[in-house]
Design an enzyme around this catalytic site. Sequence first.
Site, PDB file in Angstrom:
ATOM      1  N   GLU A 133       0.893  -1.166   0.000  1.00  0.00           N
ATOM      2  CA  GLU A 133       0.000   0.000   0.000  1.00  0.00           C
ATOM      3  C   GLU A 133       0.921   1.203   0.000  1.00  0.00           C
ATOM      4  O   GLU A 133       1.453   1.600   1.027  1.00  0.00           O
ATOM      5  CB  GLU A 133      -0.916  -0.048   1.234  1.00  0.00           C
ATOM      6  CG  GLU A 133      -2.106   0.863   1.092  1.00  0.00           C
ATOM      7  CD  GLU A 133      -1.797   2.304   1.401  1.00  0.00           C
ATOM      8  OE1 GLU A 133      -1.228   3.005   0.498  1.00  0.00           O
ATOM      9  OE2 GLU A 133      -2.106   2.741   2.507  1.00  0.00           O
ATOM     10  N   GLU A 142       4.599  11.422  -1.952  1.00  0.00           N
ATOM     11  CA  GLU A 142       5.410  10.533  -1.097  1.00  0.00           C
ATOM     12  C   GLU A 142       6.376   9.684  -1.905  1.00  0.00           C
ATOM     13  O   GLU A 142       7.325   9.126  -1.358  1.00  0.00           O
ATOM     14  CB  GLU A 142       4.569   9.623  -0.176  1.00  0.00           C
ATOM     15  CG  GLU A 142       3.778  10.383   0.851  1.00  0.00           C
ATOM     16  CD  GLU A 142       3.031   9.490   1.820  1.00  0.00           C
ATOM     17  OE1 GLU A 142       3.586   8.484   2.272  1.00  0.00           O
ATOM     18  OE2 GLU A 142       1.872   9.830   2.125  1.00  0.00           O
TER      19      GLU A 142
HETATM   20  C1  LIG Z   1       1.134   3.516   3.794  1.00  0.00           C
HETATM   21  S1  LIG Z   1       2.026   2.601   4.914  1.00  0.00           S
HETATM   22  C2  LIG Z   1       1.282   1.025   4.692  1.00  0.00           C
HETATM   23  C3  LIG Z   1       1.462   0.122   5.883  1.00  0.00           C
HETATM   24  C4  LIG Z   1       0.791  -1.225   5.755  1.00  0.00           C
HETATM   25  N1  LIG Z   1       1.287  -1.964   4.610  1.00  0.00           N
HETATM   26  C5  LIG Z   1      -0.701  -1.070   5.633  1.00  0.00           C
HETATM   27  O1  LIG Z   1      -1.222  -1.285   4.534  1.00  0.00           O
HETATM   28  O2  LIG Z   1      -1.346  -0.719   6.617  1.00  0.00           O
HETATM   29  C6  LIG Z   1       3.566   2.459   4.111  1.00  0.00           C
HETATM   30  C7  LIG Z   1       4.655   1.833   4.971  1.00  0.00           C
HETATM   31  O3  LIG Z   1       5.781   1.605   4.149  1.00  0.00           O
HETATM   32  C8  LIG Z   1       6.954   1.938   4.828  1.00  0.00           C
HETATM   33  N2  LIG Z   1       7.936   2.238   3.783  1.00  0.00           N
HETATM   34  C9  LIG Z   1       7.879   3.233   2.863  1.00  0.00           C
HETATM   35  N3  LIG Z   1       8.942   3.181   2.036  1.00  0.00           N
HETATM   36  C10 LIG Z   1       9.674   2.113   2.439  1.00  0.00           C
HETATM   37  C11 LIG Z   1      10.894   1.544   1.984  1.00  0.00           C
HETATM   38  N4  LIG Z   1      11.565   2.063   0.956  1.00  0.00           N
HETATM   39  N5  LIG Z   1      11.385   0.470   2.640  1.00  0.00           N
HETATM   40  C12 LIG Z   1      10.714  -0.064   3.693  1.00  0.00           C
HETATM   41  N6  LIG Z   1       9.557   0.442   4.173  1.00  0.00           N
HETATM   42  C13 LIG Z   1       9.038   1.514   3.557  1.00  0.00           C
HETATM   43  C14 LIG Z   1       6.553   3.114   5.709  1.00  0.00           C
HETATM   44  O4  LIG Z   1       7.422   3.265   6.807  1.00  0.00           O
HETATM   45  C15 LIG Z   1       5.138   2.719   6.106  1.00  0.00           C
HETATM   46  O5  LIG Z   1       5.114   1.987   7.315  1.00  0.00           O
END
Ligand SMILES: C[S@@+](CC[C@H](N)C(=O)[O-])C[C@H]1O[C@@H](n2cnc3c(N)ncnc32)[C@H](O)[C@@H]1O
Length: 373
Positions: A133, A142
Amino acid sequence: MGTSANTVAGGRGAAVPKDVDYAQYFCTYAFLYHQKEMLSDRVRMDAYFNAIFENKRHFAGKTVLDVGTGSGILAIWSAQAGARKVYAVEATKMSEHARALVKANNLQDVVEVIEGSMEEVTLPEKVDVIVSEWMGYFLLRESMFDSVIHARDRWLKQTGVMYPSHARMWMAPIKTGIGDHKLGDYESTMDDWHNFVDETKTYYGVDMTVLSVRELEEQSEKYINTSLWNNLHPNQVVGTAAIIKEIDCLTATQTDIEKVRSNFSLSITHENTKLCGFGGWFDVHFRGRSEDPTEQEIELTTAPSVDYGTHWGQQVFLLHPPMHLSEGDDLRVSFLMSRSKENHRLMEVELGCEIHQQSGKLLAPFKNKYYIE
Ligand SMILES: C[S@@+](CC[C@H](N)C(=O)[O-])C[C@H]1O[C@@H](n2cnc3c(N)ncnc32)[C@H](O)[C@@H]1O
């Protein structure tokens, strides 16, 4: 996803270094309140839940990578749908909560939570499914889809599927009262500035007038040229909506998403209405891949809705002053969205418009710049 403005804002300075990016962007995701906001979005949750459980065939016995697992929810669902192994990658300390949640749900033998940046972690094998997501306001704010592309190119099998598989950006003409409020806020901020200049001269003997131009620019950027989050009512959409970008998550490249350029037409469908600006939103679809489609196609839309609002809402690009238009008037829009040079997670939009009225009259064209912060 979709974080509030100040969590990502970095000012218009130099490119954002990794540690600053972490402090500005990732840090909010380390808080449960923020994950909870996403976990409470029923439209988002239902779409991912249904996409996974109505298409168990894609998950049963398969390997899955969850890019940005956050609380671990999508990884947990993938495991419950029968995945053999799920790699759940999360950049922040939220990984510890995800690990606890996985264990509490007895899935520790299937789900492996890996703390680290997706771009830097190494997996022991390639995967059949990538679930993520990654969507921000107006889809691409973002820039998290970059990390999904990176993961796909490195870790997805040739035959693999993407969840979601497709995404689209939309735009439509709207009427709204928030422009008047914003203009009022802007005017009172400027009145306040002029009083400040007078008082500083009177009481402290220094004339600050020379800074007024910059203050005016700064405040107008903030109040007039920054797009606004709003959950629009469908009856605020006064014309047709157009698709301005379509993304195939299996094939899209970084270049495809760095700039979004589109020319499109919108028709006013309301009699005697006001054009107060434009609303932008997105949808994503879960269709699998053409040779291996989902059994049930699921849509997640963030379009204006009475009952199904999402935490993404819509982005509103205001027009000052609003214009009086009527049914049949035709708007020819040129749209360009690019990343802010100073912070690749924020966006800048140039929106030009020519209006051809039903009567044959051509109104003076305009071109505005907006910031999505
Ligand atoms: C929008 S949230 C979605 C969280 C979960 N998958 C959900 O659907 O509830 C995006 C997550 O991706 C993580 N994230 C973003 N870019 C990332 C990256 N390059 N590597 C690891 N984690 C990442 C963020 O820290 C965040 O917790």
